[in-house]
Design a protein around this motif. Sequence first.
Motif, PDB file in Angstrom:
ATOM      1  N   VAL A  32       0.849  -1.187   0.000  1.00 37.11           N
ATOM      2  CA  VAL A  32       0.000   0.000   0.000  1.00 37.11           C
ATOM      3  C   VAL A  32       0.889   1.242   0.000  1.00 37.11           C
ATOM      4  O   VAL A  32       2.023   1.201   0.463  1.00 37.11           O
ATOM      5  CB  VAL A  32      -0.968   0.029   1.209  1.00 37.11           C
ATOM      6  N   GLY A  33       0.361   2.334  -0.523  1.00 35.51           N
ATOM      7  CA  GLY A  33       1.117   3.571  -0.613  1.00 35.51           C
ATOM      8  C   GLY A  33       0.813   4.569   0.481  1.00 35.51           C
ATOM      9  O   GLY A  33       1.364   5.662   0.487  1.00 35.51           O
ATOM     10  N   ALA A  34      -0.061   4.181   1.412  1.00 36.48           N
ATOM     11  CA  ALA A  34      -0.433   5.098   2.485  1.00 36.48           C
ATOM     12  C   ALA A  34      -0.924   4.299   3.683  1.00 36.48           C
ATOM     13  O   ALA A  34      -1.409   3.177   3.533  1.00 36.48           O
ATOM     14  CB  ALA A  34      -1.519   6.058   2.021  1.00 36.48           C
ATOM     15  N   ALA A  35      -0.783   4.911   4.853  1.00 35.78           N
ATOM     16  CA  ALA A  35      -1.263   4.296   6.087  1.00 35.78           C
ATOM     17  C   ALA A  35      -2.118   5.308   6.837  1.00 35.78           C
ATOM     18  O   ALA A  35      -1.824   6.509   6.833  1.00 35.78           O
ATOM     19  CB  ALA A  35      -0.091   3.863   6.962  1.00 35.78           C
ATOM     20  N   VAL A  36      -3.149   4.827   7.480  1.00 37.05           N
ATOM     21  CA  VAL A  36      -3.952   5.649   8.375  1.00 37.05           C
ATOM     22  C   VAL A  36      -3.196   5.707   9.699  1.00 37.05           C
ATOM     23  O   VAL A  36      -2.790   4.676  10.233  1.00 37.05           O
ATOM     24  CB  VAL A  36      -5.356   5.062   8.583  1.00 37.05           C
ATOM     25  N   LEU A  45      -7.595  10.941  13.265  1.00 38.33           N
ATOM     26  CA  LEU A  45      -7.044  10.170  12.164  1.00 38.33           C
ATOM     27  C   LEU A  45      -6.213  11.082  11.286  1.00 38.33           C
ATOM     28  O   LEU A  45      -6.586  12.231  11.046  1.00 38.33           O
ATOM     29  CB  LEU A  45      -8.148   9.575  11.297  1.00 38.33           C
ATOM     30  N   GLY A  46      -5.138  10.547  10.791  1.00 35.86           N
ATOM     31  CA  GLY A  46      -4.319  11.246   9.815  1.00 35.86           C
ATOM     32  C   GLY A  46      -3.871  10.247   8.768  1.00 35.86           C
ATOM     33  O   GLY A  46      -4.251   9.075   8.798  1.00 35.86           O
ATOM     34  N   ILE A  47      -3.039  10.721   7.849  1.00 35.21           N
ATOM     35  CA  ILE A  47      -2.545   9.845   6.794  1.00 35.21           C
ATOM     36  C   ILE A  47      -1.050  10.075   6.617  1.00 35.21           C
ATOM     37  O   ILE A  47      -0.567  11.207   6.698  1.00 35.21           O
ATOM     38  CB  ILE A  47      -3.318  10.051   5.471  1.00 35.21           C
ATOM     39  N   LEU A  48      -0.327   8.985   6.431  1.00 37.73           N
ATOM     40  CA  LEU A  48       1.098   9.012   6.120  1.00 37.73           C
ATOM     41  C   LEU A  48       1.256   8.317   4.782  1.00 37.73           C
ATOM     42  O   LEU A  48       0.793   7.178   4.619  1.00 37.73           O
ATOM     43  CB  LEU A  48       1.906   8.273   7.197  1.00 37.73           C
ATOM     44  N   THR A  49       1.882   8.993   3.839  1.00 34.53           N
ATOM     45  CA  THR A  49       2.030   8.425   2.503  1.00 34.53           C
ATOM     46  C   THR A  49       3.496   8.149   2.198  1.00 34.53           C
ATOM     47  O   THR A  49       4.395   8.648   2.878  1.00 34.53           O
ATOM     48  CB  THR A  49       1.471   9.364   1.419  1.00 34.53           C
ATOM     49  N   GLU A  50       3.704   7.375   1.155  1.00 32.04           N
ATOM     50  CA  GLU A  50       5.068   7.109   0.707  1.00 32.04           C
ATOM     51  C   GLU A  50       5.786   8.411   0.373  1.00 32.04           C
ATOM     52  O   GLU A  50       6.996   8.535   0.592  1.00 32.04           O
ATOM     53  CB  GLU A  50       5.042   6.146  -0.485  1.00 32.04           C
ATOM     54  N   ARG A  51       5.066   9.377  -0.115  1.00 29.28           N
ATOM     55  CA  ARG A  51       5.657  10.678  -0.436  1.00 29.28           C
ATOM     56  C   ARG A  51       6.152  11.384   0.829  1.00 29.28           C
ATOM     57  O   ARG A  51       7.198  12.027   0.806  1.00 29.28           O
ATOM     58  CB  ARG A  51       4.622  11.544  -1.163  1.00 29.28           C
ATOM     59  N   ASP A  52       5.425  11.246   1.940  1.00 29.63           N
ATOM     60  CA  ASP A  52       5.865  11.839   3.204  1.00 29.63           C
ATOM     61  C   ASP A  52       7.192  11.225   3.654  1.00 29.63           C
ATOM     62  O   ASP A  52       8.090  11.928   4.135  1.00 29.63           O
ATOM     63  CB  ASP A  52       4.811  11.628   4.301  1.00 29.63           C
ATOM     64  N   ILE A  53       7.311   9.924   3.510  1.00 26.75           N
ATOM     65  CA  ILE A  53       8.548   9.239   3.887  1.00 26.75           C
ATOM     66  C   ILE A  53       9.685   9.671   2.976  1.00 26.75           C
ATOM     67  O   ILE A  53      10.799   9.956   3.429  1.00 26.75           O
ATOM     68  CB  ILE A  53       8.343   7.706   3.866  1.00 26.75           C
ATOM     69  N   LEU A  54       9.419   9.769   1.682  1.00 27.33           N
ATOM     70  CA  LEU A  54      10.428  10.198   0.717  1.00 27.33           C
ATOM     71  C   LEU A  54      10.927  11.609   1.026  1.00 27.33           C
ATOM     72  O   LEU A  54      12.138  11.878   0.987  1.00 27.33           O
ATOM     73  CB  LEU A  54       9.844  10.134  -0.696  1.00 27.33           C
ATOM     74  N   ARG A  55      10.016  12.506   1.368  1.00 30.53           N
ATOM     75  CA  ARG A  55      10.429  13.883   1.706  1.00 30.53           C
ATOM     76  C   ARG A  55      11.342  13.908   2.926  1.00 30.53           C
ATOM     77  O   ARG A  55      12.303  14.663   2.983  1.00 30.53           O
ATOM     78  CB  ARG A  55       9.197  14.748   1.957  1.00 30.53           C
ATOM     79  N   SER A  56      11.033  13.077   3.916  1.00 34.28           N
ATOM     80  CA  SER A  56      11.871  13.003   5.109  1.00 34.28           C
ATOM     81  C   SER A  56      13.271  12.506   4.755  1.00 34.28           C
ATOM     82  O   SER A  56      14.274  13.068   5.204  1.00 34.28           O
ATOM     83  CB  SER A  56      11.220  12.084   6.148  1.00 34.28           C
TER      84      SER A  56
END
Length: 129
Positions: A32-36, A45-56
């Motif tokens: 999956v490309g995102a997690a709740v 609730l929030g969302i963490l995406t692969e893009r958030d990890i990549l930016r970090s």
Amino acid sequence: MLVRDAMSTVVLTIGPAHTLRQAARLMAARRVGAAVVLDADEGGLGILTERDILRSLARDQDPDLETAGSHTTHEVVFAAPCWTLVEAAGAMTHGGFRHLVVLDDRGPVGMVSVRDIIRCWAPVHSVAG
């Protein structure tokens, strides 16, 4: 076609204390490309995406020290299972994101991505070899 027809019912839920490495491993394992991100203390609730990890990672942050809670988007747009795919695509386009958490009365029941919508809209073609 409706969101319920396109959404993935595999919803990865993590806590804000998960490290980005833990989140990435769980996302990769579930494909999956995102997690709740569920914060039981804050009740949100929030969302963490692969893009958030990549930016970090691009900022040279340590994925073993950075937490999901520090990179979670909390201003989440949620979809209902009865939304049309046009409504979902419009929300994504307007908000500039690629994933929508799908909620019903019980909470998160799915995730719909741009890829899910394209898969439903694109005609199926066989590839000739």
